[in-house]
Design an enzyme around this catalytic site. Structure first.
Site, PDB file in Angstrom:
ATOM      1  N   GLN A  69       0.802  -1.218   0.000  1.00 16.76           N
ATOM      2  CA  GLN A  69       0.000   0.000   0.000  1.00 16.76           C
ATOM      3  C   GLN A  69       0.838   1.271   0.000  1.00 16.76           C
ATOM      4  O   GLN A  69       0.293   2.369  -0.089  1.00 16.76           O
ATOM      5  CB  GLN A  69      -0.950   0.005   1.198  1.00 16.76           C
ATOM      6  CG  GLN A  69      -0.249   0.104   2.542  1.00 16.76           C
ATOM      7  CD  GLN A  69      -1.180  -0.129   3.701  1.00 16.76           C
ATOM      8  OE1 GLN A  69      -1.579  -1.259   3.972  1.00 16.76           O
ATOM      9  NE2 GLN A  69      -1.546   0.936   4.392  1.00 16.76           N
ATOM     10  N   CYS A  75      -5.204   0.143   3.695  1.00 13.42           N
ATOM     11  CA  CYS A  75      -5.117  -1.269   4.075  1.00 13.42           C
ATOM     12  C   CYS A  75      -6.457  -1.992   3.962  1.00 13.42           C
ATOM     13  O   CYS A  75      -6.508  -3.167   3.587  1.00 13.42           O
ATOM     14  CB  CYS A  75      -4.557  -1.395   5.484  1.00 13.42           C
ATOM     15  SG  CYS A  75      -5.536  -0.541   6.741  1.00 13.42           S
ATOM     16  N   HIS A 369      -5.658  -1.044  11.556  1.00 11.99           N
ATOM     17  CA  HIS A 369      -5.072  -1.687  10.384  1.00 11.99           C
ATOM     18  C   HIS A 369      -5.886  -2.913  10.019  1.00 11.99           C
ATOM     19  O   HIS A 369      -6.366  -3.642  10.904  1.00 11.99           O
ATOM     20  CB  HIS A 369      -3.620  -2.083  10.672  1.00 11.99           C
ATOM     21  CG  HIS A 369      -2.862  -2.565   9.486  1.00 11.99           C
ATOM     22  ND1 HIS A 369      -2.819  -1.882   8.291  1.00 11.99           N
ATOM     23  CD2 HIS A 369      -2.095  -3.683   9.297  1.00 11.99           C
ATOM     24  CE1 HIS A 369      -2.066  -2.532   7.425  1.00 11.99           C
ATOM     25  NE2 HIS A 369      -1.617  -3.631   8.002  1.00 11.99           N
ATOM     26  N   ASN A 392      -0.253  -9.418   4.953  1.00 14.41           N
ATOM     27  CA  ASN A 392      -0.228  -7.978   5.144  1.00 14.41           C
ATOM     28  C   ASN A 392      -0.121  -7.281   3.787  1.00 14.41           C
ATOM     29  O   ASN A 392      -0.046  -7.928   2.747  1.00 14.41           O
ATOM     30  CB  ASN A 392       0.942  -7.595   6.062  1.00 14.41           C
ATOM     31  CG  ASN A 392       0.662  -6.369   6.901  1.00 14.41           C
ATOM     32  OD1 ASN A 392      -0.132  -5.513   6.532  1.00 14.41           O
ATOM     33  ND2 ASN A 392       1.321  -6.268   8.042  1.00 14.41           N
TER      34      ASN A 392
END
Length: 450
Positions: A69, A75, A369, A392
């Site tokens: 990102q 996110c 997040h 992630n």
């Protein structure tokens, strides 16, 4: 106004006493020397815990190379599209594939400008003071990058999605700071003009129309002009060529992301006693698409959330979107979370013992997040979870090529939200979904955006 006359001032003699006590303990000077030179995380890192945190999982969902990102807060879009791309790859027979996060952000921000303008105009027409806590909260929080699962689904249901090649990243999509600053100024100026209109609905309508058009212009200058359709063809992992012809983003989403993600339910663990488990929670003034689904959650125990995630990974083999407070006890470089991974209290000779409810209530923790679960290690009993594998969106240069490992107790303490199929809910939870939500104010910590 607070009366400060009874407050105790900090005096030189107090500081001298603190210094004397500091110097009297040899461990303090050792800690100071170590932290000054190496930093607190390297000093406090629990060597025994770090080396025993296994990176093996009994169930793993392979979603390929992680995304990145960059310097943006997208996110929630990256992680939701990471779930969607797994479905699309399976349907297309592709080993690698990525959706355009830029496309999703473009329409989220355009819709969010309209939502904000309509919301603030309604408050002005209702006589809300411009300096009220509500108005000032909304002005302060306007036009960040964060969002929620439901907000992402609102975008995909209305605008669909496109492969990344057809609307790639730009300088501003990867570093949103200046674009967001311009949009904030535009929107705050519009709110100023709305309150100056003193209830004149026609005048307020003209302000909204002009501001929406300007927002569209700013977004297009920064992010590019999104495609209304594209010509789709691909070669699958077996080398077979396919041509689908011209297709719209909405058609692409409906055809290739057919897992019913739009009908998922958001489960949260709100630990505060006044919000009972098994009830639905909503946040006032939180949304992005006018006419879209409201941002609501079902408050459940963390154990139920875990059970749902485990079952999805083991039975359906699909990634699971979730939101957490990612900062506490995180080893970013090595990609690890564990509740005892850092011994800050020992280094500082201080006790940190707030529980999850206390951290939420006193602003020490909130969701910030979003990521996706792509693996779990399940004990031999078939239900107990030991640790979790996390996809992630911070690139592949850290952790296990971008994949993190989460110790199971960390889930209990710092995971706040997961998105799961509605069909997984028992009868009492389904009934709760049909009841009105407990509405919390705009500044409530459960309204924090990932």
């Amino acid at each position: 106004m607070t009366d400060t006359t009874s407050f105790t001032p900090l005096t030189p003699s107090m500081i001298d006493g603190y210094t004397e006590a500091f110097d009297a303990r040899e461990a303090n000077r050792i800690a100071m020397n170590a932290v000054v030179n190496a930093g607190i995380d390297d000093v406090a890192r629990n060597y025994d815990r770090a080396r025993t945190l296994q990176r093996r999982f009994s169930v793993t969902v392979d979603n390929g190379e992680v995304t990145n990102q960059r310097r943006s807060g997208r996110c929630w879009l990256f992680s939701s599209l990471n779930v969607a791309r797994f479905v699309a790859k399976r349907n297309l027979g592709l080993k690698t594939f990525e959706f355009s996060q830029n496309y999703a952000m473009y329409f989220d921000k355009l819709e969010r400008c309209n939502y904000f303008l309509q919301d603030l105009a309604a408050l002005a027409l209702a006589g809300e003071p411009e300096d009220s806590r509500l108005v000032q909260t909304l002005l302060h929080d306007v036009m960040g990058d964060g969002g929620q699962w439901t907000m992402a689904m609102n975008v995909y249901k209305k605008y669909g999605a496109v492969p990344k090649d057809f609307f790639p990243e730009t300088a501003s999509s990867q570093n949103t700071g200046q674009m967001n600053t311009s949009l904030r100024t535009l929107l705050r100026q519009a709110v100023c003009r709305i309150w100056q209109a003193q209830g004149d609905a026609a005048r307020i309508g003209k302000v909204i129309d002009a501001t929406r058009e300007a927002a569209h212009r700013i977004l297009t200058i920064h992010l590019g002009e999104p495609p209304k359709s594209f010509f789709w063809e691909w070669t699958d992992e077996d080398g077979e060529f396919h041509r689908d012809g011209e297709i719209t983003p909405q058609e692409f989403w409906n055809k290739y992301v057919d897992a019913g993600l739009e009908d998922y339910v958001c489960l949260v663990d709100d630990p505060r006693a006044e919000h009972p488990k098994g009830t639905k929670i909503g946040i006032e003034h939180l949304g992005n698409v006018v006419g879209g689904d409201p941002t609501e959650y079902l408050n459940v125990p963390a154990a139920f959330m875990k059970d749902c995630v485990r079952r999805i990974l083991t039975e359906q083999g699909i990634p699971v979107w979730f939101g957490a407070d990612c900062h506490p006890m995180m080893d970013r470089k090595n990609g690890a979370w564990a509740t005892d991974l850092f011994e800050y209290g020992r280094v500082y000779d201080t006790v940190f013992d707030m529980d999850k409810e206390e951290r939420v209530r006193f602003a020490d923790s909130a969701m910030n997040h979003a990521m996706a679960f792509v693996g779990v290690d399940v004990a031999d009993d078939g239900t107990t979870t030991n640790r979790w594998r996390v996809e992630n969106s911070w690139g592949s240069d850290i952790a296990d090529k971008g994949y993190f490992t989460m110790d199971d107790p960390w889930f209990d303490e710092y995971v706040y939200e997961v998105a799961v199929p509605k069909s997984m809910l028992p009868a009492e939870y389904l009934e709760a979904l049909d009841r009105p939500a407990i509405m919390l104010p705009a500044w409530d910590p459960m309204g924090a955006l990932a």
